[in-house]
Motif scaffolding. Structure first.
Motif, PDB file in Angstrom:
ATOM      1  N   ILE A 128       0.846  -1.200   0.000  1.00 47.40           N
ATOM      2  CA  ILE A 128       0.000   0.000   0.000  1.00 47.40           C
ATOM      3  C   ILE A 128       0.882   1.251   0.000  1.00 47.40           C
ATOM      4  CG2 ILE A 128      -1.821   1.270   1.179  1.00 47.40           C
ATOM      5  CD1 ILE A 128      -2.656  -1.497   0.127  1.00 47.40           C
ATOM      6  N   THR A 129       0.575   2.171  -0.881  1.00 47.32           N
ATOM      7  CA  THR A 129       1.269   3.456  -0.925  1.00 47.32           C
ATOM      8  C   THR A 129       0.231   4.565  -0.784  1.00 47.32           C
ATOM      9  OG1 THR A 129       2.949   2.560  -2.420  1.00 47.32           O
ATOM     10  CG2 THR A 129       2.782   4.954  -2.273  1.00 47.32           C
ATOM     11  N   CYS A 130       0.554   5.550   0.048  1.00 51.50           N
ATOM     12  CA  CYS A 130      -0.364   6.673   0.293  1.00 51.50           C
ATOM     13  C   CYS A 130       0.241   7.987  -0.184  1.00 51.50           C
ATOM     14  CB  CYS A 130      -0.687   6.787   1.781  1.00 51.50           C
ATOM     15  SG  CYS A 130      -1.613   5.388   2.461  1.00 51.50           S
ATOM     16  N   ASN A 131      -0.610   8.974  -0.368  1.00 52.62           N
ATOM     17  CA  ASN A 131      -0.121  10.318  -0.671  1.00 52.62           C
ATOM     18  C   ASN A 131       0.190  11.060   0.622  1.00 52.62           C
ATOM     19  OD1 ASN A 131      -2.642  11.024   0.344  1.00 52.62           O
ATOM     20  ND2 ASN A 131      -3.521  11.524  -1.653  1.00 52.62           N
ATOM     21  N   LYS A 132       0.486  12.337   0.518  1.00 53.79           N
ATOM     22  CA  LYS A 132       0.929  13.104   1.684  1.00 53.79           C
ATOM     23  C   LYS A 132      -0.143  13.261   2.749  1.00 53.79           C
ATOM     24  CE  LYS A 132       4.458  15.767  -0.787  1.00 53.79           C
ATOM     25  NZ  LYS A 132       4.914  17.136  -1.182  1.00 53.79           N
ATOM     26  N   VAL A 133      -1.403  13.164   2.366  1.00 53.88           N
ATOM     27  CA  VAL A 133      -2.476  13.328   3.347  1.00 53.88           C
ATOM     28  C   VAL A 133      -3.002  11.989   3.841  1.00 53.88           C
ATOM     29  CG1 VAL A 133      -3.159  15.575   2.462  1.00 53.88           C
ATOM     30  CG2 VAL A 133      -4.251  13.527   1.553  1.00 53.88           C
ATOM     31  N   GLY A 134      -2.331  10.893   3.464  1.00 55.40           N
ATOM     32  CA  GLY A 134      -2.677   9.592   4.019  1.00 55.40           C
ATOM     33  C   GLY A 134      -3.745   8.817   3.276  1.00 55.40           C
ATOM     34  N   SER A 135      -4.024   9.203   2.033  1.00 57.15           N
ATOM     35  CA  SER A 135      -5.011   8.476   1.234  1.00 57.15           C
ATOM     36  C   SER A 135      -4.298   7.503   0.297  1.00 57.15           C
ATOM     37  CB  SER A 135      -5.860   9.460   0.422  1.00 57.15           C
ATOM     38  OG  SER A 135      -6.836   8.776  -0.338  1.00 57.15           O
ATOM     39  N   VAL A 136      -4.881   6.334   0.096  1.00 52.22           N
ATOM     40  CA  VAL A 136      -4.248   5.288  -0.709  1.00 52.22           C
ATOM     41  C   VAL A 136      -4.202   5.696  -2.180  1.00 52.22           C
ATOM     42  CG1 VAL A 136      -4.420   2.889  -1.507  1.00 52.22           C
ATOM     43  CG2 VAL A 136      -4.946   3.456   0.873  1.00 52.22           C
ATOM     44  N   VAL A 137      -3.004   5.629  -2.773  1.00 53.42           N
ATOM     45  CA  VAL A 137      -2.842   5.939  -4.193  1.00 53.42           C
ATOM     46  C   VAL A 137      -2.345   4.730  -4.985  1.00 53.42           C
ATOM     47  CG1 VAL A 137      -2.480   8.410  -3.856  1.00 53.42           C
ATOM     48  CG2 VAL A 137      -0.515   6.860  -3.796  1.00 53.42           C
ATOM     49  N   GLU A 138      -1.865   3.697  -4.287  1.00 50.51           N
ATOM     50  CA  GLU A 138      -1.378   2.518  -5.001  1.00 50.51           C
ATOM     51  C   GLU A 138      -1.622   1.256  -4.178  1.00 50.51           C
ATOM     52  OE1 GLU A 138       2.799   0.724  -6.894  1.00 50.51           O
ATOM     53  OE2 GLU A 138       2.565   2.882  -6.564  1.00 50.51           O
ATOM     54  N   ILE A 139      -2.159   0.235  -4.831  1.00 52.27           N
ATOM     55  CA  ILE A 139      -2.297  -1.096  -4.249  1.00 52.27           C
ATOM     56  C   ILE A 139      -1.529  -2.036  -5.168  1.00 52.27           C
ATOM     57  CG2 ILE A 139      -3.893  -2.944  -3.583  1.00 52.27           C
ATOM     58  CD1 ILE A 139      -6.037  -0.797  -3.181  1.00 52.27           C
ATOM     59  N   ASN A 140      -0.421  -2.547  -4.678  1.00 50.85           N
ATOM     60  CA  ASN A 140       0.506  -3.317  -5.506  1.00 50.85           C
ATOM     61  C   ASN A 140       0.727  -4.698  -4.873  1.00 50.85           C
ATOM     62  OD1 ASN A 140       2.328  -3.692  -7.665  1.00 50.85           O
ATOM     63  ND2 ASN A 140       4.054  -3.176  -6.355  1.00 50.85           N
ATOM     64  N   LEU A 141      -0.024  -5.697  -5.369  1.00 53.63           N
ATOM     65  CA  LEU A 141       0.004  -7.028  -4.744  1.00 53.63           C
ATOM     66  C   LEU A 141       0.200  -8.151  -5.765  1.00 53.63           C
ATOM     67  CD1 LEU A 141      -3.021  -6.563  -2.296  1.00 53.63           C
ATOM     68  CD2 LEU A 141      -0.589  -6.528  -1.694  1.00 53.63           C
ATOM     69  N   PRO A 142       1.162  -8.039  -6.673  1.00 53.36           N
ATOM     70  CA  PRO A 142       1.404  -9.151  -7.591  1.00 53.36           C
ATOM     71  C   PRO A 142       2.071 -10.320  -6.860  1.00 53.36           C
ATOM     72  CG  PRO A 142       3.093  -7.488  -7.874  1.00 53.36           C
ATOM     73  CD  PRO A 142       2.094  -6.915  -6.895  1.00 53.36           C
ATOM     74  N   GLU A 143       1.744 -11.526  -7.293  1.00 54.43           N
ATOM     75  CA  GLU A 143       2.369 -12.738  -6.750  1.00 54.43           C
ATOM     76  C   GLU A 143       2.274 -12.819  -5.224  1.00 54.43           C
ATOM     77  OE1 GLU A 143       5.879 -14.452  -9.077  1.00 54.43           O
ATOM     78  OE2 GLU A 143       6.207 -12.284  -9.255  1.00 54.43           O
ATOM     79  N   THR A 144       1.100 -12.574  -4.701  1.00 58.60           N
ATOM     80  CA  THR A 144       0.915 -12.681  -3.252  1.00 58.60           C
ATOM     81  C   THR A 144      -0.071 -13.793  -2.896  1.00 58.60           C
ATOM     82  OG1 THR A 144      -0.612 -10.787  -3.478  1.00 58.60           O
ATOM     83  CG2 THR A 144       1.563 -10.335  -2.583  1.00 58.60           C
ATOM     84  N   GLU A 145      -0.244 -14.739  -3.807  1.00 57.56           N
ATOM     85  CA  GLU A 145      -1.037 -15.950  -3.558  1.00 57.56           C
ATOM     86  C   GLU A 145      -2.492 -15.636  -3.194  1.00 57.56           C
ATOM     87  OE1 GLU A 145       1.036 -18.430  -0.728  1.00 57.56           O
ATOM     88  OE2 GLU A 145       2.986 -17.838  -1.535  1.00 57.56           O
ATOM     89  N   LEU A 146      -3.020 -14.592  -3.778  1.00 56.20           N
ATOM     90  CA  LEU A 146      -4.403 -14.211  -3.493  1.00 56.20           C
ATOM     91  C   LEU A 146      -5.366 -15.198  -4.152  1.00 56.20           C
ATOM     92  CD1 LEU A 146      -4.226 -10.349  -4.108  1.00 56.20           C
ATOM     93  CD2 LEU A 146      -3.863 -11.581  -1.965  1.00 56.20           C
ATOM     94  N   GLN A 147      -6.232 -15.779  -3.347  1.00 54.09           N
ATOM     95  CA  GLN A 147      -7.296 -16.645  -3.859  1.00 54.09           C
ATOM     96  C   GLN A 147      -8.629 -16.098  -3.362  1.00 54.09           C
ATOM     97  OE1 GLN A 147      -6.812 -20.814  -3.058  1.00 54.09           O
ATOM     98  NE2 GLN A 147      -4.625 -20.810  -3.506  1.00 54.09           N
ATOM     99  N   GLY A 148      -9.524 -15.853  -4.303  1.00 55.65           N
ATOM    100  CA  GLY A 148     -10.812 -15.288  -3.942  1.00 55.65           C
ATOM    101  C   GLY A 148     -11.361 -14.500  -5.108  1.00 55.65           C
TER     102      GLY A 148
END
Length: 254
Positions: free
Chosen positions: A102-122
Protein backbone atom coordinates in the motif's frame (compact mmCIF):
# COMPACT_ATOMS: atom_id res chain seq x y z
CA UNK A 1 -4.33 54.01 -3.98
CA UNK A 2 -1.44 55.14 -1.71
CA UNK A 3 1.46 56.99 -3.37
CA UNK A 4 4.91 56.86 -1.76
CA UNK A 5 7.14 59.94 -1.81
CA UNK A 6 10.57 60.95 -0.53
CA UNK A 7 9.00 63.94 1.21
CA UNK A 8 7.15 63.98 4.53
CA UNK A 9 3.62 62.52 4.09
CA UNK A 10 0.76 64.98 4.31
CA UNK A 11 -2.00 64.46 6.91
CA UNK A 12 -4.37 63.34 4.18
CA UNK A 13 -1.94 60.57 3.26
CA UNK A 14 -1.67 59.46 6.88
CA UNK A 15 -5.43 59.33 7.24
CA UNK A 16 -5.59 57.11 4.15
CA UNK A 17 -2.62 54.87 4.93
CA UNK A 18 -3.35 53.76 8.49
CA UNK A 19 -6.96 52.62 7.95
CA UNK A 20 -5.74 50.70 4.91
CA UNK A 21 -2.98 49.09 6.98
CA UNK A 22 -5.48 48.19 9.70
CA UNK A 23 -7.79 46.67 7.13
CA UNK A 24 -4.88 44.72 5.65
CA UNK A 25 -3.86 43.35 9.06
CA UNK A 26 -7.47 42.40 9.84
CA UNK A 27 -7.74 40.62 6.49
CA UNK A 28 -4.49 38.80 7.16
CA UNK A 29 -5.77 37.67 10.57
CA UNK A 30 -9.10 36.61 9.07
CA UNK A 31 -7.54 34.54 6.30
CA UNK A 32 -5.02 33.00 8.69
CA UNK A 33 -7.86 31.90 10.94
CA UNK A 34 -9.79 30.60 7.93
CA UNK A 35 -6.74 28.70 6.69
CA UNK A 36 -6.23 27.12 10.09
CA UNK A 37 -9.88 26.08 10.21
CA UNK A 38 -9.63 24.70 6.67
CA UNK A 39 -6.48 22.76 7.55
CA UNK A 40 -8.21 21.29 10.61
CA UNK A 41 -11.25 20.31 8.54
CA UNK A 42 -9.06 18.89 5.77
CA UNK A 43 -7.08 16.88 8.31
CA UNK A 44 -10.29 15.46 9.77
CA UNK A 45 -11.60 14.52 6.32
CA UNK A 46 -8.26 12.89 5.44
CA UNK A 47 -8.33 10.90 8.68
CA UNK A 48 -11.87 9.71 7.99
CA UNK A 49 -10.96 8.75 4.40
CA UNK A 50 -7.86 6.86 5.55
CA UNK A 51 -9.95 4.95 8.09
CA UNK A 52 -12.56 4.11 5.43
CA UNK A 53 -9.87 2.83 3.06
CA UNK A 54 -8.32 0.63 5.75
CA UNK A 55 -11.71 -0.84 6.63
CA UNK A 56 -12.41 -1.57 2.94
CA UNK A 57 -9.09 -3.41 2.57
CA UNK A 58 -9.69 -5.47 5.73
CA UNK A 59 -13.20 -6.33 4.57
CA UNK A 60 -11.82 -7.65 1.27
CA UNK A 61 -8.99 -9.53 3.02
CA UNK A 62 -11.54 -11.29 5.23
CA UNK A 63 -13.29 -12.70 2.15
CA UNK A 64 -10.14 -14.12 0.53
CA UNK A 65 -9.84 -17.89 0.64
CA UNK A 66 -6.08 -17.73 0.88
CA UNK A 67 -3.19 -15.28 0.63
CA UNK A 68 0.47 -14.94 1.45
CA UNK A 69 0.59 -14.54 5.21
CA UNK A 70 4.02 -12.96 4.94
CA UNK A 71 2.57 -10.31 2.63
CA UNK A 72 -0.73 -9.47 4.30
CA UNK A 73 0.22 -10.05 7.93
CA UNK A 74 0.71 -6.30 8.28
CA UNK A 75 -2.91 -5.69 7.24
CA UNK A 76 -4.40 -5.16 10.67
CA UNK A 77 -5.38 -2.34 12.94
CA UNK A 78 -2.74 -1.31 15.44
CA UNK A 79 -3.48 -0.36 19.03
CA UNK A 80 -1.36 2.05 21.04
CA UNK A 81 -1.59 2.98 24.72
CA UNK A 82 -1.14 6.48 26.06
CA UNK A 83 -0.52 6.28 29.85
CA UNK A 84 -1.57 9.16 32.08
CA UNK A 85 -1.29 9.61 35.88
CA UNK A 86 -4.72 8.11 36.55
CA UNK A 87 -5.65 6.04 33.50
CA UNK A 88 -4.22 4.41 30.44
CA UNK A 89 -6.05 5.38 27.26
CA UNK A 90 -6.01 3.15 24.20
CA UNK A 91 -6.06 4.39 20.64
CA UNK A 92 -6.70 2.27 17.57
CA UNK A 93 -4.87 3.38 14.44
CA UNK A 94 -6.74 2.58 11.25
CA UNK A 95 -4.35 3.93 8.61
CA UNK A 96 -3.23 1.47 5.94
CA UNK A 97 -0.25 3.52 4.76
CA UNK A 98 2.33 1.21 6.40
CA UNK A 99 0.75 -2.00 5.16
CA UNK A 100 2.45 -4.27 2.66
CA UNK A 101 1.73 -3.26 -0.94
CA UNK A 102 0.00 0.00 0.00
CA UNK A 103 1.27 3.46 -0.93
CA UNK A 104 -0.36 6.67 0.29
CA UNK A 105 -0.12 10.32 -0.67
CA UNK A 106 0.93 13.10 1.68
CA UNK A 107 -2.48 13.33 3.35
CA UNK A 108 -2.68 9.59 4.02
CA UNK A 109 -5.01 8.48 1.23
CA UNK A 110 -4.25 5.29 -0.71
CA UNK A 111 -2.84 5.94 -4.19
CA UNK A 112 -1.38 2.52 -5.00
CA UNK A 113 -2.30 -1.10 -4.25
CA UNK A 114 0.51 -3.32 -5.51
CA UNK A 115 0.00 -7.03 -4.74
CA UNK A 116 1.40 -9.15 -7.59
CA UNK A 117 2.37 -12.74 -6.75
CA UNK A 118 0.91 -12.68 -3.25
CA UNK A 119 -1.04 -15.95 -3.56
CA UNK A 120 -4.40 -14.21 -3.49
CA UNK A 121 -7.30 -16.65 -3.86
CA UNK A 122 -10.81 -15.29 -3.94
CA UNK A 123 -12.89 -12.80 -5.87
CA UNK A 124 -13.21 -9.06 -6.34
CA UNK A 125 -16.88 -9.11 -5.37
CA UNK A 126 -16.20 -7.55 -1.98
CA UNK A 127 -13.51 -5.16 -3.11
CA UNK A 128 -15.16 -1.76 -2.58
CA UNK A 129 -13.59 0.22 -5.41
CA UNK A 130 -15.55 3.35 -4.49
CA UNK A 131 -13.69 3.52 -1.15
CA UNK A 132 -10.50 4.58 -2.96
CA UNK A 133 -11.19 7.95 -4.64
CA UNK A 134 -7.48 8.76 -5.05
CA UNK A 135 -6.24 5.39 -6.28
CA UNK A 136 -3.84 5.70 -9.21
CA UNK A 137 -2.42 2.18 -9.60
CA UNK A 138 -3.97 -1.22 -8.94
CA UNK A 139 -1.82 -4.30 -9.61
CA UNK A 140 -3.28 -7.69 -8.62
CA UNK A 141 -1.51 -9.69 -11.32
CA UNK A 142 -0.05 -13.19 -11.01
CA UNK A 143 -2.54 -14.43 -8.44
CA UNK A 144 -5.49 -16.84 -8.42
CA UNK A 145 -8.42 -14.46 -8.40
CA UNK A 146 -11.65 -15.81 -9.87
CA UNK A 147 -15.10 -14.54 -10.76
CA UNK A 148 -16.05 -11.45 -12.76
CA UNK A 149 -14.47 -8.03 -12.84
CA UNK A 150 -17.11 -6.00 -10.95
CA UNK A 151 -18.82 -3.20 -12.82
CA UNK A 152 -18.08 -0.73 -10.02
CA UNK A 153 -14.40 -0.83 -10.99
CA UNK A 154 -15.51 2.16 -13.09
CA UNK A 155 -15.70 4.29 -9.93
CA UNK A 156 -11.89 4.61 -9.77
CA UNK A 157 -11.95 7.97 -11.52
CA UNK A 158 -8.24 8.76 -11.04
CA UNK A 159 -6.85 5.34 -11.94
CA UNK A 160 -4.00 5.35 -14.48
CA UNK A 161 -2.77 1.75 -14.22
CA UNK A 162 -4.86 -1.43 -13.92
CA UNK A 163 -3.16 -4.84 -14.09
CA UNK A 164 -5.31 -7.92 -13.48
CA UNK A 165 -3.32 -10.23 -15.76
CA UNK A 166 -2.42 -13.85 -14.97
CA UNK A 167 -5.46 -14.69 -12.86
CA UNK A 168 -8.56 -16.82 -13.44
CA UNK A 169 -11.04 -13.99 -13.86
CA UNK A 170 -14.10 -14.87 -15.91
CA UNK A 171 -17.30 -13.41 -17.34
CA UNK A 172 -17.14 -10.36 -19.60
CA UNK A 173 -15.16 -7.15 -19.75
CA UNK A 174 -17.37 -4.60 -17.95
CA UNK A 175 -18.28 -1.64 -20.19
CA UNK A 176 -17.91 0.58 -17.12
CA UNK A 177 -14.14 0.42 -17.61
CA UNK A 178 -14.73 3.22 -20.09
CA UNK A 179 -15.49 5.47 -17.10
CA UNK A 180 -11.79 5.38 -16.24
CA UNK A 181 -10.96 8.47 -18.25
CA UNK A 182 -7.40 8.72 -16.86
CA UNK A 183 -6.46 5.07 -17.46
CA UNK A 184 -3.26 4.68 -19.49
CA UNK A 185 -2.41 1.01 -18.92
CA UNK A 186 -4.95 -1.85 -18.98
CA UNK A 187 -3.72 -5.46 -18.85
CA UNK A 188 -6.22 -8.32 -18.64
CA UNK A 189 -3.97 -10.97 -20.26
CA UNK A 190 -4.13 -14.66 -19.27
CA UNK A 191 -7.60 -14.92 -17.76
CA UNK A 192 -10.82 -16.72 -18.70
CA UNK A 193 -12.68 -13.61 -19.82
CA UNK A 194 -15.30 -14.27 -22.48
CA UNK A 195 -17.80 -12.34 -24.55
CA UNK A 196 -16.95 -9.59 -27.00
CA UNK A 197 -14.72 -6.54 -26.71
CA UNK A 198 -17.03 -3.75 -25.50
CA UNK A 199 -17.47 -0.89 -27.93
CA UNK A 200 -17.17 1.47 -24.96
CA UNK A 201 -13.42 0.78 -24.78
CA UNK A 202 -13.10 2.96 -27.87
CA UNK A 203 -13.86 5.96 -25.64
CA UNK A 204 -10.81 5.47 -23.40
CA UNK A 205 -8.69 8.14 -25.01
CA UNK A 206 -5.96 8.13 -22.38
CA UNK A 207 -5.01 4.48 -23.03
CA UNK A 208 -1.45 3.89 -24.14
CA UNK A 209 -1.37 0.10 -23.59
CA UNK A 210 -4.37 -2.22 -24.01
CA UNK A 211 -3.66 -5.93 -23.54
CA UNK A 212 -6.47 -8.49 -23.79
CA UNK A 213 -4.62 -11.55 -25.06
CA UNK A 214 -4.94 -15.18 -23.96
CA UNK A 215 -8.61 -14.96 -23.04
CA UNK A 216 -11.80 -16.47 -24.48
CA UNK A 217 -13.01 -13.37 -26.25
CA UNK A 218 -15.06 -13.86 -29.39
CA UNK A 219 -16.58 -11.74 -32.12
CA UNK A 220 -14.88 -9.18 -34.30
CA UNK A 221 -12.29 -6.55 -33.47
CA UNK A 222 -14.28 -3.33 -33.03
CA UNK A 223 -13.13 -0.61 -35.47
CA UNK A 224 -13.88 1.93 -32.70
CA UNK A 225 -10.56 0.94 -31.09
CA UNK A 226 -9.01 3.19 -33.74
CA UNK A 227 -10.48 6.09 -31.74
CA UNK A 228 -7.84 5.49 -29.06
CA UNK A 229 -5.73 8.46 -30.05
CA UNK A 230 -2.90 7.77 -27.57
CA UNK A 231 -2.67 4.00 -27.98
CA UNK A 232 0.81 2.63 -28.69
CA UNK A 233 0.43 -1.08 -27.96
CA UNK A 234 -2.71 -3.11 -28.62
CA UNK A 235 -2.26 -6.80 -27.76
CA UNK A 236 -4.96 -9.22 -28.89
CA UNK A 237 -2.92 -12.41 -29.11
CA UNK A 238 -4.40 -15.91 -28.81
CA UNK A 239 -8.06 -15.00 -28.57
CA UNK A 240 -10.91 -16.34 -30.67
CA UNK A 241 -11.74 -13.22 -32.65
CA UNK A 242 -13.11 -13.58 -36.15
CA UNK A 243 -12.98 -11.53 -39.31
CA UNK A 244 -10.22 -9.34 -40.70
CA UNK A 245 -8.34 -6.69 -38.79
CA UNK A 246 -10.21 -3.43 -39.44
CA UNK A 247 -8.34 -1.15 -41.81
CA UNK A 248 -8.49 1.58 -39.14
CA UNK A 249 -6.19 -0.56 -36.96
CA UNK A 250 -3.60 -1.61 -39.54
CA UNK A 251 -1.16 0.96 -38.19
CA UNK A 252 -1.25 -0.54 -34.71
CA UNK A 253 0.67 -3.47 -33.28
CA UNK A 254 -2.17 -6.00 -32.77
Amino acid sequence: MAYYSTTTPTPSFLLFFFPTLAAFLWSLLFFSSSSAAYATTTGLVSLQLSSSEAEALLKWKATLLSYSVAALDSWKLTTTSSPSPNTTSTNTTSSSCNWFGITCNKVGSVVEINLPETELQGTLDNFTFSSFPNLLRLNLSLNELTGPIPEHVGSLSKLTHLDLSYNNLSSVIPPTLSNLSSLQFLDLDYNDINGTIPLELGNMNSLVVLSLGWNKLTGMIPPVLANLSNIRFLYLHNIELSGPIPSELLGFRV
